[in-house]
Design an enzyme around this catalytic site. Structure first.
Site, PDB file in Angstrom:
ATOM      1  N   SER A 227     -26.385  12.659  65.333  1.00  0.00           N
ATOM      2  CA  SER A 227     -25.811  11.615  64.100  1.00  0.00           C
ATOM      3  C   SER A 227     -24.250  11.791  64.119  1.00  0.00           C
ATOM      4  O   SER A 227     -23.799  12.903  64.264  1.00  0.00           O
ATOM      5  CB  SER A 227     -26.332  12.387  62.946  1.00  0.00           C
ATOM      6  N   ASP A 228     -23.938  10.897  63.439  1.00  0.00           N
ATOM      7  CA  ASP A 228     -22.123  11.166  63.186  1.00  0.00           C
ATOM      8  C   ASP A 228     -22.433  11.884  61.928  1.00  0.00           C
ATOM      9  O   ASP A 228     -23.335  12.199  61.310  1.00  0.00           O
ATOM     10  CB  ASP A 228     -21.528   9.638  62.582  1.00  0.00           C
ATOM     11  N   TRP A 229     -21.173  12.671  61.795  1.00  0.00           N
ATOM     12  CA  TRP A 229     -21.180  13.814  60.664  1.00  0.00           C
ATOM     13  C   TRP A 229     -21.466  13.217  59.424  1.00  0.00           C
ATOM     14  O   TRP A 229     -20.579  12.572  58.528  1.00  0.00           O
ATOM     15  CB  TRP A 229     -19.848  14.356  60.805  1.00  0.00           C
ATOM     16  N   GLY A 230     -22.615  13.487  58.772  1.00  0.00           N
ATOM     17  CA  GLY A 230     -22.974  12.988  57.484  1.00  0.00           C
ATOM     18  C   GLY A 230     -23.706  11.539  57.581  1.00  0.00           C
ATOM     19  O   GLY A 230     -23.606  10.996  56.374  1.00  0.00           O
ATOM     20  N   ALA A 231     -24.241  11.162  58.718  1.00  0.00           N
ATOM     21  CA  ALA A 231     -24.515   9.827  58.655  1.00  0.00           C
ATOM     22  C   ALA A 231     -26.296   9.504  58.163  1.00  0.00           C
ATOM     23  O   ALA A 231     -26.649   8.613  58.171  1.00  0.00           O
ATOM     24  CB  ALA A 231     -24.461   9.143  60.056  1.00  0.00           C
TER      25      ALA A 231
END
Ligand code: BGC
Length: 765
Positions: free
Chosen positions: A232-236
């Site tokens: 995932s993108d960071w915090g997605a």
């Protein structure tokens, strides 16, 4: 799967809690380790134009420090190189540095399409064109992975703005989605096989990319054959259980155990199958197998070599937009130079946010020019303006600049966007240079008519309002840590400029394709311009631009001759075809350096389908190559265009469709400087779209089988032969848009029923 891990027995031994813990990270940059089963952890770090390895701090917005690494030109610069080999070499160097630092995966490259020049992160993206972005992105992935380090192709998908990036739904139709926004990802996945893909923050047509089974599983894995891990993108991630179910394998960064708890609950509640979790873990284990060898042992690299590569790269990327006189290259022996602009002394060489590299050193153009002109030549300097410095005395700085310009033979003025104007996390508000910088240009140009402007910006700036004050214009982008010395190389003629625009420079913001639809509102952004992104838009509406896609000058000239474009019979066995399908056209053209210095030309191949039954762009880039030629030298370059290069995505067929007929192939030195064109007849049966219960008369008549069935029925109609009705072209056209059930109903019960039954039988058969 071979090697290191016995995946089935590990899966059998891991508890649900351990499994759930493995699908999210440990801290900011590490995967989780399971000591008791010998599952080690690996580290990932940003990229992609250099390594951002954080040892002690953790943040994904570029705030904390990181280990020194070579800062290469950012993606908007690298995209402008149009140089596949260069991207590969930069990838290799970034991979070497990652390996040297024990980093298993580099989080890049980013290949999102530059939909609007306002996107704050355009400096991290390669192009407005999917073929250019895809081909260059693939080369970078190959380079990184050649070092045993994984790449993470990002941000998948349709992440083209920073505004509301964690929530916004990119509402995009299927054709632009396939032809523009997914096409580059498809190319990289199929050609370079990245070991990881990073899903984006945003939603795509309402669904979070991090938990969209269609994007992560159907398209990426089933249709494209991706065999790596999706991070995932960071915090997605919104719902960790939904994400695993959709095909996300690793959530980053750690959520302190909250995600694992949610996943465990979901499995226990029967909401998430344990097999989905097992699949994610086997992909993580596969990534460990692929990357662990690279992180073991000491790997050294030569910092000086990498700096030299960064310098060569930056020189390959800069685009000479204009060169009247010619003012460039400079001839310092003709008189003193005045270098003006704080950016010459304090370069802006990369963007802000997660990609921010801590450079091993930084070259500035002023020092490099002074070193390059040799002894005895005066290179005067004035700052001219402050960069993001509210305390600067604007009037005094400008006055000093004017004085230096007055006494100089030639002025080299370094202008550009201050860091506060473009960054990850927010979009730009306009495309203008700061007013005080333009004022310096005007004041300087009033006293000296030999002004060269050098630009530093990550995304395009408009030049129409001020460029008439400059005889020459060199776009240096954000050139990385050696950008300053590379610019000096170009200005002094030690290197011949060879960059070409990977994005259009529009006359005004209001001309840009997404102008009315960017950045959207109420958590939605509508991609109303459809497939007409970048030059596809300007060409479709015949709009003037400042500098077109593909444009860039050289200190030499190139001539094109002997274009041949030849149709290939579609006889290549399917097994021998690549993912782009059967080769259909071969193109050859000869390029000659007709000037007096060595130089590099980018040969661009554009394709147009003038007779298409659907709206298609006026022209589309389908192939390119960069050739280096000595003065007087010629080279014949060859390209192969395959089925995919000629096709569009059809909603009706739910696939790529090639319509046979004449195709135009144009060879350009830019998208608007087409030097030679040829028309090629591509043979083949017309596309057969499946008929359905609501197909129209025209669609039945176009269908090879349906046509005969229908004509036969009409001929045998109880009231007499109805086919003459269709002989009149006007009537045929008018009736053509009627779905068959409506026409059948109008023909009355007897005929209508018979027709309906016969058509249904055809469809079933
Ligand atoms: C960015 C990614 C980056 C990640 C880790 C995110 O904010 O969108 O591109 O790789 O942070 O730093």
């Amino acid at each position: 799967m071979s090697g290191r891990f016995d995946v089935p027995s590990l899966l059998a031994e891991l508890t649900i809690e351990e499994k759930a813990s493995l699908v999210s990270g440990a801290g900011f940059w590490w995967t989780r380790r399971i000591e008791r089963l010998g599952i080690p952890a690996i580290m990932v770090s940003d990229g992609p134009h250099g390594l951002r390895k954080q040892d002690t701090s953790g943040d994904h917005v570029g705030l904390g420090g990181s280990a020194p690494a070579t800062c290469f030109p950012t993606a908007s610069a690298l995209g402008s190189s149009w140089d596949v080999d260069l991207l590969r070499r930069v990838g290799v160097a970034v991979g070497e540095e990652a390996r040297g630092q024990g980093v298993a995966v580099v989080l890049g490259p980013g290949i999102n399409i530059k939909r609007s020049p306002l996107c704050g992160r355009n400096f991290e993206y390669l192009s407005e064109d999917p073929v250019l972005a895809g081909v260059l992105g693939a080369a970078m992935v190959e380079g990184i992975q050649s070092q045993g380090v994984g790449a993470s192709l990002k941000h998948y998908a349709v992440n083209n703005q920073e505004a509301d990036r964690l929530r916004v739904s990119a509402d995009v139709d299927t054709r632009p989605l396939r032809e523009i926004y997914l096409a580059g990802f498809e190319l990289v996945v199929k050609e370079a096989r990245p070991w990881t893909v990073m899903c984006s923050y945003n939603r795509v047509n309402g669904v979070y990319a991090s938990q969209d089974p269609w994007l992560l599983t159907e398209v990426l894995r089933r249709q494209w054959g991706f065999d790596g891990l999706v991070v995932s993108d960071w915090g997605a991630v919104d719902d960790p259980a939904a994400a695993v179910a959709a095909g996300l394998d690793l959530e980053m960064p750690s959520t302190g155990g909250a995600s694992a708890a949610r996943v465990v609950d979901a499995v226990k509640a029967g909401e998430l199958g344990e097999e989905a979790l097992d699949t994610a873990i086997s992909r993580l284990l596969r990534l460990l197998e692929r990357t662990l060898p690279g992180t073991e042992g000491d790997h050294l690299y030569d910092e000086d070599d990498h700096h030299a590569l960064a310098r060569a790269a930056a020189a390959d990327c800069a685009v000479l937009l204009k060169n009247e006189g010619p003012l460039l290259p400079l001839h310092p022996d003709e008189g003193p130079l005045a270098v003006i602009g704080e950016l010459a002394r304090t370069p802006r060489f990369q963007g802000a946010g997660s990609s921010k590299v801590n450079p091993t050193r930084v070259d500035d153009a002023l020092a490099a020019l002074r070193a390059g002109v040799g002894p005895g030549v005066v290179v005067d300097f004035a700052a001219g303006f402050g960069v993001d410095d509210p305390g600067s005395d604007t009037a005094a700085l400008r006055a000093e600049a004017v004085e230096k310009a007055r006494g100089a033979h030639t002025v080299v003025l370094f202008l550009g966007l201050p860091p506060s104007c473009e960054s990850e996390g927010f979009d730009r508000e306009h495309l203008d240079l700061p007013i005080d910088q333009v004022a310096v240009l005007e004041a300087v140009a009033a006293v000296n008519d030999r002004v060269v402007v050098v630009l530093a910006n990550g995304s395009v700036v408009t030049v129409a309002g001020w460029e008439h004050h400059a005889g020459a214009l060199l776009e240096g982008w954000l050139g990385g840590q050696a950008g300053g010395s590379a610019l000096a190389d170009l200005l002094l003629g030690a290197v011949n400029p060879s960059g070409r625009l990977a994005e259009t420079v529009p006359l005004r913001l209001a001309d840009t394709p997404a102008y009315l639809n960017f950045p959207g509102e109420d958590r939605h952004v509508r991609y109303g311009e459809g497939i007409h992104v970048g030059y596809r838009h300007y060409d479709a509406v015949d709009r003037e631009v400042s500098y077109p896609f593909g444009h860039g000058l050289s200190y030499t000239m190139f001539e094109y001759s002997d274009l041949t474009a030849t149709a290939i019979e579609a006889s290549t066995p399917v097994a021998a075809q690549g993912w782009r399908g059967a080769p259909r056209i071969t193109v050859e053209v000869t390029v000659t350096n007709t000037g007096r210095v060595e130089g590099k030309e980018v040969v661009q191949v554009y394709v147009c389908d003038p007779g298409s039954s659907v709206a298609r762009p006026v022209r589309e880039l389908k192939a390119f190559t960069k050739v280096a030629l000595a003065p007087g030298a010629s080279e014949t370059v060859a390209f192969t265009l395959a089925e995919r290069d000629l096709s569009y995505w059809s909603i009706r067929a739910d696939g790529w469709v090639l319509e046979p007929g004449p195709f135009q192939v144009a060879i350009g030195a830019s998208s608007r400087d087409l030097r030679l064109t040829a028309t090629v007849e591509v043979a083949g049966p017309p596309p057969a779209f499946p008929l359905d219960g609501n197909s129209t008369l025209a669609e039945w008549l176009d269908h090879p089988l349906g046509h005969d069935v229908l004509m036969d029925l009409l001929r045998r109609s109880p009231g007499g032969d109805l086919t003459p009705l269709l002989e009149d072209p006007g009537r045929r056209r008018m009736l053509g848009s009627f779905p068959m059930p409506r026409l059948a109903a109008m023909l009355g019960p007897t005929l209508g029923d018979e027709l309906g039954r016969a058509l249904a039988a055809t469809l079933d058969g």
